[in-house]
Design an enzyme around this catalytic site. Sequence first.
Site, PDB file in Angstrom:
ATOM      1  N   GLU A   1       9.296 -34.261 -23.861  1.00  0.00           N
ATOM      2  CA  GLU A   1       7.953 -34.729 -24.185  1.00  0.00           C
ATOM      3  C   GLU A   1       7.447 -35.611 -23.049  1.00  0.00           C
ATOM      4  OE1 GLU A   1       7.099 -36.307 -28.038  1.00  0.00           O
ATOM      5  OE2 GLU A   1       8.737 -35.199 -28.983  1.00  0.00           O
TER       6      GLU A   1
ATOM      7  N   LYS B   1       9.164 -30.369 -34.527  1.00  0.00           N
ATOM      8  CA  LYS B   1      10.493 -30.271 -35.135  1.00  0.00           C
ATOM      9  C   LYS B   1      10.378 -30.041 -36.640  1.00  0.00           C
ATOM     10  CE  LYS B   1      12.391 -33.510 -31.683  1.00  0.00           C
ATOM     11  NZ  LYS B   1      11.140 -34.016 -31.087  1.00  0.00           N
TER      12      LYS B   1
ATOM     13  N   LYS C   1       4.597 -30.893 -24.660  1.00  0.00           N
ATOM     14  CA  LYS C   1       5.996 -30.633 -24.993  1.00  0.00           C
ATOM     15  C   LYS C   1       6.495 -29.393 -24.271  1.00  0.00           C
ATOM     16  CE  LYS C   1       5.649 -32.816 -29.530  1.00  0.00           C
ATOM     17  NZ  LYS C   1       5.864 -32.694 -31.000  1.00  0.00           N
TER      18      LYS C   1
ATOM     19  N   LYS D   1      -0.139 -41.993 -34.705  1.00  0.00           N
ATOM     20  CA  LYS D   1       1.093 -42.226 -35.468  1.00  0.00           C
ATOM     21  C   LYS D   1       1.170 -43.710 -35.780  1.00  0.00           C
ATOM     22  CE  LYS D   1       5.150 -42.520 -33.483  1.00  0.00           C
ATOM     23  NZ  LYS D   1       6.395 -42.151 -32.773  1.00  0.00           N
TER      24      LYS D   1
END
Length: 713
Positions: free
Chosen positions: A424, A456, A198, A292
């Site tokens: 990203e 975030k 990032k 994820k």
Amino acid sequence: MKFGQQLQDSLIRDYYYYYIDYEGLKDVLDSGRPDEEWTEESEETFVRALEEELEKVYDFQKLRTYSINQRVKEMDGKVQDAIRSIDTSSPLSEQAFEDLELDLEEILSDVHDLAKFTQLNYTGFQKIIKKHDKVTKWILKPIFAARLNAKPFFKDDYGNLVVKLSKLYDLVRTRGNPVKGDSSAGGSQQNFVRQTTKYWVHADNITELKLLILKHLPVLVFNASKEFEKEDSAISSIYFDNDSLDLYRGRLEKSEGAEAIRLRWYGGMATDVVFVERKTHREDWTGEKSVKARFSLKEKNVNAFLKGEYTVDRAFKKMREDGKKPLKEIDDLEQLAREVQYTVLTKKLKPVVRSFYNRTAFQLPGDARVRISLDSELSMIREDDFDGRKRAGNNWRRMDIGVDWPFNQLADADIERFPYAVLEVKLQTQMGQEPPQWVRDLVASHLVEAVPKFSKFIHGVATMLPKRVKLIPFWMPQMDVDIRKPVTHQFSIERPTNGSSSVVNSDDLLSSNSGDMDEEYSLDHNGDTHDYASDDDDEVAENIPLMGIRRSGRRPWSTQDQFNETIHQLGSTVRSWARAFFLEPDASSPQPAVLERVFHAPPGKLIHVPVRIEPKVYFANERTFLSWLEIGIFLSAVAGSLHSFGDSRAQNASFFFVCTAVVMVTYSLGLYLWRVRAIRHRRAIRYDDRIGTSIVCFTFVMSVLVNYVIQVL
């Protein structure tokens, strides 16, 4: 460097007469106060001049935007004709496609120049208003802000142009055969395993970065059947946590198995599908990858699902009946849903913070090896009720906002507007493939600032709930540091031909009729094309980097120049060797800026620095302790032998070996326990022993010397 000089050094030839007349406005300020008093007449004169400048900039920006849009429309027709000709008896030649690509690059350069033009002029208006209010004591800033909003030349993010240019560029680059595939950013995938890095991107560089990336990857359009709208790029997420903020702390400390649970939707508030996502952190030493996973719910069922009233069986009943997905995949989704629902209920999770941003994603459809996303207009918004105020009522999200950034209806205490965009870069490198060279050039360029592990969720909680968190992420104290860096033209927008939109200063413009001459782009001794502006007074450019390239009429190097440079480099090398040999510090050698910055946590806060601890670290600590212990035992054996089998002198000398062994074992035990505690708490400290080993060795040497002296005497 003052802003007026920076403006002169950054002018684009075609746009020269349309920039804000910064020096002229300064002259109006000076001429209106000869006796150091600012009258109403003086104010009217200045405001009138300011309005004229705003009108000039606004009209030009609007005209250029219209012109570029027309050119894009014209290019669209040319590209479509070229594609249709491929299947005919007289297809377009390869040279014709190359010419189309050059035309598109010219348009890219024009968009880039216009974005820089608007940014520089907006800064100019802000600077002159600030100077006016400071010098005259008449406050004009809030009034003129309304005028700027009425003529918002600076608010166009060129998102539509980027999408259109990306489509055309992709068609021309692939000669009418763009990559086909699922464009749904993961599509049927429910688990994502990628290497992600990032970066922060300053607002000045957002458009340029988009234009550079689209030359290599197309913009990912999720619904190509409709015209792109700003709302299509909106992404909103609600992050959940409990009163103790356990999930926040786990994600911040990167604890093994730490989870983040969020509800995400794409587009506006009318979107019917909501994705329930869970991120799980895995330490590298486990052999597993952080992952994820997500499943979808109808928005009308979200509240009931979070309360446990809407069961998992009901949620997936229709999916099983349709039979469109394999049973194994449905079983995995059901298991995920059960685990998420169980975690929400047992840990008493509730909405805490919302993140909103507009995302521009770049990826070949159906090919996830390289995926780049740029999140702009990032905002964090409170969703919690920790202060007794029910912002969302009994709903899972507040309904007083949608995707209408910048959310002016919210109180400042309820929103954090992040100052940068977040880039990203996601790579699938599990097969050992290296990232493309252009990706490496991108992340090494002046356009981005690496911020490892930026989150975030973590930033939103740390910023919006300062009274409830003690541990803050490492990047928080750096928020006031300007991330802009000197321009490196190894990765930047460059015109394919010598067009007239070159960057010049006023002297170049006055002498432009003297004839054409060979010119080279001038680099300073660091290879950069400009210096940072200083911050000495009210007119300073506030570290805004110069846009474009300064031109120089420098002559080519002669053979003598090259010989002199070789001798100079040889001398520098010899001096460096001499310094290294005599251990003298080289004051001329630049040190990494990050080592010179010392950040302090706000009062009552602790900065968490990411520290990766693997099992082998514990074992290394144990091995070090056992090595010291082995030496201590050896010394004890020596002392025992001297005491048992030696004469009186040897028995006296053994005392010093015993003392050395005791000191060594005691010190190593204390060091071992200290390191165990530091490792367990993931403290970002030095674990090497810089002093202790020297002391122990010195004690051992002294013991040997004392033993020798006793034996001799």
